[in-house]
Design an enzyme around this catalytic site. Structure first.
Site, PDB file in Angstrom:
ATOM      1  N   LYS A  62       0.816  -1.218   0.000  1.00  0.00           N
ATOM      2  CA  LYS A  62       0.000   0.000   0.000  1.00  0.00           C
ATOM      3  C   LYS A  62       0.850   1.269   0.000  1.00  0.00           C
ATOM      4  O   LYS A  62       2.059   1.245   0.236  1.00  0.00           O
ATOM      5  CB  LYS A  62      -0.957  -0.024   1.193  1.00  0.00           C
ATOM      6  CG  LYS A  62      -2.154  -0.946   0.962  1.00  0.00           C
ATOM      7  CD  LYS A  62      -3.260  -0.712   1.958  1.00  0.00           C
ATOM      8  CE  LYS A  62      -4.544  -1.399   1.502  1.00  0.00           C
ATOM      9  NZ  LYS A  62      -5.639  -1.224   2.477  1.00  0.00           N
ATOM     10  N   ARG A 105      -4.604  -9.799   4.423  1.00  0.00           N
ATOM     11  CA  ARG A 105      -4.991  -9.729   3.004  1.00  0.00           C
ATOM     12  C   ARG A 105      -3.744  -9.353   2.199  1.00  0.00           C
ATOM     13  O   ARG A 105      -3.209  -8.257   2.367  1.00  0.00           O
ATOM     14  CB  ARG A 105      -6.101  -8.687   2.820  1.00  0.00           C
ATOM     15  CG  ARG A 105      -6.626  -8.574   1.402  1.00  0.00           C
ATOM     16  CD  ARG A 105      -7.769  -7.558   1.354  1.00  0.00           C
ATOM     17  NE  ARG A 105      -8.306  -7.432   0.012  1.00  0.00           N
ATOM     18  CZ  ARG A 105      -7.851  -6.572  -0.900  1.00  0.00           C
ATOM     19  NH1 ARG A 105      -6.831  -5.763  -0.589  1.00  0.00           N
ATOM     20  NH2 ARG A 105      -8.382  -6.518  -2.096  1.00  0.00           N
TER      21      ARG A 105
END
Length: 286
Positions: free
Chosen positions: A221, A255
Site C-alpha cells: 500500500k 490480506r
C-alpha cells in the site's frame, strides 16, 4: 474462535487472505487476473502456498472509470461460482461495498463479504446476516468509495477507528451476522494519510483488545511506499515488516498479494510468540 465458511480458526491461528483482482486496472498487477484462466491459476497457486481465504474484487479501490453494480457483478459472480466448484473447501470472500453484488455472490457460494468502505451501504450487512456469511467491518474515515482522502485529520485516529469499526461490528451482529464471523479492519490508507496508517499499525493491539478478530490489508500500500520512498513493485519488504509487527500485536487475518512470503513471516512470528513449534528442531540435539 473465528468461523468462516467450513473453517474454524483458533485465536492465535494466523489466516492468509489472497487477493485476486477481477479488474483490468488494479494498482498492483495492472489486470493480470482479469481474465478467467489467469485468475483461476492464481487461486490454485495461492491455495497451494497456504491461503485459506480467496478475496475476489471486481472494482479497484482507487479512482478510475465508473464500474456499475451490473458490471461488478459480471466480473465476480460467475468467477465465484467457478472457484466454489473447483475449490469446495476454500473460503471465498468478495470485496464489495454494494448490497446488490453481495447478494449475487452469496447466491453462488461466497462465505465472506469484505466491506472495505466502512458500511457506506448499510444493506450489505443485512445481506450477510440473511445468507449466514461473514463480514469485514472497516474504518474508512467516512470517505466515499473510490475517492482519496484530502487533508483528513483526527483528534485520535485509533479512537475513531475503534468507534467506527466496533460500531459496525455490533450492528452486523444486531442484523443477524454470527458474532464469530465478524472481523474488524483498521483500513490502512482508507481515509488516512501515511502517518495515520503508521499509528494504526503501532496501536493495533488496541483493536485486538476489543475481542473482535482483526484483519489487516497492508499489501504494497501507499503508506508503505511513502514511508520507504519505494514504488509499488518495491514494497514487499516493507509490507512484510509491517506484517510481522501486526502479527506480534495480535492481528489474525492478512490480506496479501505475496502468499508464500507472508506464510513464512507469520509462522516465524507465531513460533517466537510460542504459539507454533519449529518445523524442525535438530540443532544442539544430535
Amino acid at each position: 474462535m473465528l468461523r468462516l465458511g467450513r473453517r474454524e480458526f483458533e485465536a492465535h491461528e494466523p489466516v492468509i487472505m489472497a487477493i485476486v483482482n477481477r479488474t483490468p486496472d488494479s494498482f498492483y498487477d495492472q489486470g493480470a487476473t482479469f481474465r478467467d484462466e489467469p485468475a483461476l491459476a492464481r487461486v490454485e497457486q495461492a491455495v497451494s502456498e497456504g491461503a485459506a481465504i480467496i478475496d475476489i474484487g471486481g472494482v479497484k479501490a482507487g479512482p478510475g472509470e465508473e464500474v456499475t453494480a451490473e458490471e461488478e457483478a459480471r466480473r465476480t459472480v460467475g468467477f465465484v461460482a467457478e472457484v466454489r466448484r473447483r475449490f469446495p473447501d476454500v473460503i471465498i470472500s468478495v470485496d464489495t461495498w454494494r448490497h446488490e453484488v453481495g447478494e449475487a455472490v452469496c447466491e453462488v457460494g461466497a462465505d465472506l463479504l469484505n466491506d472495505a468502505w466502512g458500511g457506506v451501504d448499510p444493506r450489505l450487512a443485512e445481506v450477510a446476516g440473511r445468507y449466514g456469511v461473514g463480514l469485514v467491518c472497516t474504518h474508512a474515515g467516512e470517505t466515499q468509495p473510490r475517492t482519496r482522502p484530502h487533508r483528513i485529520a483526527y483528534d485520535d485516529v485509533m479512537a475513531d477507528i475503534l468507534r467506527v469499526a466496533v460500531g459496525l461490528a455490533e450492528r452486523a451482529v444486531a442484523v443477524g451476522v454470527a458474532r464469530e464471523s465478524v472481523l474488524i479492519d483498521p483500513g490502512h490508507d482508507f481515509g488516512k494519510n501515511t502517518r495515520h496508517s503508521l499509528e494504526a499499525t503501532r496501536r493495533l493491539g488496541e483493536m485486538v483488545d476489543t475481542g473482535w478478530p482483526v484483519l489487516v490489508s497492508l499489501s504494497n500500500k501507499d503508506f508503505v511506499g511513502e514511508t520507504l520512498d519505494r514504488p509499488v513493485k518495491e514494497r514487499v519488504v516493507g509490507t512484510l515488516a509491517t506484517t510481522a509487527v501486526s502479527a506480534w500485536l495480535g492481528a489474525q487475518v492478512y490480506r496479501v498479494h505475496e502468499v508464500a512470503e507472508t506464510r513464512q513471516v507469520l509462522d516465524m512470528v507465531a513460533s517466537i510468540a510460542g504459539h507454533r513449534p519449529p518445523a524442525v528442531a535438530r540443532r544442539g540435539l544430535a
